[in-house]
Design a protein around this motif. Sequence first.
Motif, PDB file in Angstrom:
ATOM      1  N   ILE A   1      15.589  47.680  -5.426  1.00  0.00           N
ATOM      2  CA  ILE A   1      15.392  48.787  -6.357  1.00  0.00           C
ATOM      3  C   ILE A   1      14.777  50.015  -5.702  1.00  0.00           C
ATOM      4  O   ILE A   1      14.660  51.059  -6.342  1.00  0.00           O
ATOM      5  N   TYR A   2      14.395  49.901  -4.449  1.00  0.00           N
ATOM      6  CA  TYR A   2      13.686  50.999  -3.803  1.00  0.00           C
ATOM      7  C   TYR A   2      14.602  51.874  -2.968  1.00  0.00           C
ATOM      8  O   TYR A   2      15.502  51.378  -2.286  1.00  0.00           O
ATOM      9  N   THR A   3      14.343  53.172  -2.996  1.00  0.00           N
ATOM     10  CA  THR A   3      14.901  54.052  -1.984  1.00  0.00           C
ATOM     11  C   THR A   3      14.183  53.765  -0.682  1.00  0.00           C
ATOM     12  O   THR A   3      12.956  53.661  -0.650  1.00  0.00           O
ATOM     13  N   MET A   4      14.952  53.610   0.383  1.00  0.00           N
ATOM     14  CA  MET A   4      14.386  53.333   1.694  1.00  0.00           C
ATOM     15  C   MET A   4      14.709  54.504   2.624  1.00  0.00           C
ATOM     16  O   MET A   4      15.711  55.197   2.448  1.00  0.00           O
ATOM     17  N   ALA A   5      13.850  54.680   3.600  1.00  0.00           N
ATOM     18  CA  ALA A   5      14.050  55.825   4.491  1.00  0.00           C
ATOM     19  C   ALA A   5      13.583  55.506   5.899  1.00  0.00           C
ATOM     20  O   ALA A   5      12.765  54.610   6.112  1.00  0.00           O
ATOM     21  N   TRP A   6      14.126  56.253   6.831  1.00  0.00           N
ATOM     22  CA  TRP A   6      13.648  56.261   8.204  1.00  0.00           C
ATOM     23  C   TRP A   6      13.071  57.649   8.499  1.00  0.00           C
ATOM     24  O   TRP A   6      13.689  58.673   8.185  1.00  0.00           O
TER      25      TRP A   6
ATOM     26  N   THR B   1      23.685  56.677  11.046  1.00  0.00           N
ATOM     27  CA  THR B   1      24.136  56.104   9.778  1.00  0.00           C
ATOM     28  C   THR B   1      23.074  55.147   9.256  1.00  0.00           C
ATOM     29  O   THR B   1      22.683  54.213   9.959  1.00  0.00           O
ATOM     30  N   ILE B   2      22.632  55.389   8.028  1.00  0.00           N
ATOM     31  CA  ILE B   2      21.685  54.485   7.384  1.00  0.00           C
ATOM     32  C   ILE B   2      22.467  53.573   6.453  1.00  0.00           C
ATOM     33  O   ILE B   2      23.420  53.996   5.793  1.00  0.00           O
ATOM     34  N   SER B   3      22.057  52.310   6.409  1.00  0.00           N
ATOM     35  CA  SER B   3      22.704  51.350   5.524  1.00  0.00           C
ATOM     36  C   SER B   3      21.675  50.311   5.102  1.00  0.00           C
ATOM     37  O   SER B   3      20.591  50.243   5.663  1.00  0.00           O
ATOM     38  N   ARG B   4      22.052  49.517   4.104  1.00  0.00           N
ATOM     39  CA  ARG B   4      21.130  48.497   3.643  1.00  0.00           C
ATOM     40  C   ARG B   4      21.888  47.234   3.279  1.00  0.00           C
ATOM     41  O   ARG B   4      23.042  47.284   2.866  1.00  0.00           O
ATOM     42  N   ASP B   5      21.199  46.111   3.430  1.00  0.00           N
ATOM     43  CA  ASP B   5      21.712  44.813   3.014  1.00  0.00           C
ATOM     44  C   ASP B   5      20.662  44.222   2.086  1.00  0.00           C
ATOM     45  O   ASP B   5      19.644  43.701   2.547  1.00  0.00           O
ATOM     46  N   ASN B   6      20.897  44.321   0.788  1.00  0.00           N
ATOM     47  CA  ASN B   6      19.881  43.869  -0.172  1.00  0.00           C
ATOM     48  C   ASN B   6      19.671  42.363  -0.120  1.00  0.00           C
ATOM     49  O   ASN B   6      18.564  41.875  -0.380  1.00  0.00           O
ATOM     50  N   ALA B   7      20.704  41.611   0.208  1.00  0.00           N
ATOM     51  CA  ALA B   7      20.559  40.159   0.298  1.00  0.00           C
ATOM     52  C   ALA B   7      19.608  39.772   1.427  1.00  0.00           C
ATOM     53  O   ALA B   7      18.864  38.797   1.315  1.00  0.00           O
TER      54      ALA B   7
ATOM     55  N   LYS C   1      17.341  41.973   2.508  1.00  0.00           N
ATOM     56  CA  LYS C   1      16.164  42.829   2.343  1.00  0.00           C
ATOM     57  C   LYS C   1      15.909  43.641   3.604  1.00  0.00           C
ATOM     58  O   LYS C   1      14.776  43.735   4.094  1.00  0.00           O
ATOM     59  N   THR C   2      16.969  44.221   4.113  1.00  0.00           N
ATOM     60  CA  THR C   2      16.894  44.934   5.380  1.00  0.00           C
ATOM     61  C   THR C   2      17.619  46.274   5.286  1.00  0.00           C
ATOM     62  O   THR C   2      18.686  46.353   4.674  1.00  0.00           O
ATOM     63  N   VAL C   3      17.019  47.282   5.893  1.00  0.00           N
ATOM     64  CA  VAL C   3      17.661  48.583   6.019  1.00  0.00           C
ATOM     65  C   VAL C   3      17.879  48.844   7.505  1.00  0.00           C
ATOM     66  O   VAL C   3      17.053  48.446   8.344  1.00  0.00           O
ATOM     67  N   TYR C   4      19.007  49.481   7.815  1.00  0.00           N
ATOM     68  CA  TYR C   4      19.386  49.714   9.196  1.00  0.00           C
ATOM     69  C   TYR C   4      19.531  51.209   9.463  1.00  0.00           C
ATOM     70  O   TYR C   4      19.800  51.997   8.564  1.00  0.00           O
ATOM     71  N   LEU C   5      19.378  51.564  10.740  1.00  0.00           N
ATOM     72  CA  LEU C   5      19.696  52.911  11.176  1.00  0.00           C
ATOM     73  C   LEU C   5      20.518  52.792  12.455  1.00  0.00           C
ATOM     74  O   LEU C   5      19.990  52.413  13.505  1.00  0.00           O
ATOM     75  N   ARG C   6      21.788  53.085  12.333  1.00  0.00           N
ATOM     76  CA  ARG C   6      22.669  53.088  13.490  1.00  0.00           C
ATOM     77  C   ARG C   6      22.620  54.484  14.097  1.00  0.00           C
ATOM     78  O   ARG C   6      22.891  55.480  13.429  1.00  0.00           O
ATOM     79  N   MET C   7      22.286  54.554  15.377  1.00  0.00           N
ATOM     80  CA  MET C   7      22.141  55.832  16.054  1.00  0.00           C
ATOM     81  C   MET C   7      23.128  55.908  17.208  1.00  0.00           C
ATOM     82  O   MET C   7      23.059  55.107  18.151  1.00  0.00           O
ATOM     83  N   ASN C   8      24.050  56.845  17.120  1.00  0.00           N
ATOM     84  CA  ASN C   8      25.048  57.061  18.159  1.00  0.00           C
ATOM     85  C   ASN C   8      24.833  58.416  18.825  1.00  0.00           C
ATOM     86  O   ASN C   8      24.137  59.287  18.292  1.00  0.00           O
ATOM     87  N   SER C   9      25.456  58.597  19.963  1.00  0.00           N
ATOM     88  CA  SER C   9      25.390  59.875  20.696  1.00  0.00           C
ATOM     89  C   SER C   9      23.951  60.363  20.822  1.00  0.00           C
ATOM     90  O   SER C   9      23.639  61.528  20.542  1.00  0.00           O
ATOM     91  N   LEU C  10      23.088  59.469  21.235  1.00  0.00           N
ATOM     92  CA  LEU C  10      21.665  59.794  21.300  1.00  0.00           C
ATOM     93  C   LEU C  10      21.373  60.875  22.322  1.00  0.00           C
ATOM     94  O   LEU C  10      22.017  60.951  23.379  1.00  0.00           O
TER      95      LEU C  10
END
Length: 111
Positions: A31-36, A68-74, A76-85
């Motif tokens: 239910i939460y907004t998540m952020a990096w 790209t930010i994404s989440r997997d609620n099952a 309980k994890t949020v991801y940050l994919r970082m390309n072209s760093l």
Amino acid sequence: QVQLVESGGGLVQPGGSLRLSCAASTSSFSIYTMAWHRQAPGKQRELVASISAGGNTNYAGSVKGRFTISRDNAKKTVYLRMNSLKPEDTAVYYCYGNSIWGQGTQVTVSS
């Protein structure tokens, strides 16, 4: 006590990629907004990306098209994919949600 635990940081060459993960201990994660956020040496902490409970995303202009930010609620994890760093992406990256901060994970972009 709710915790957010980040992982996935490290040293990468310019142009490389990393994926950060943030695992939450709360059962209400979905239910939460998540952020990096990130904080570079000598600079203020800034918002990098956020994702709402419904999956709507927002990005800082400096990372749009590369991160790209994404989440997997099952999981309980949020991801940050970082390309072209870039070297200017070097910072401590923090996960944030439900008024809780993670401990941060260092990302260093250098040749």
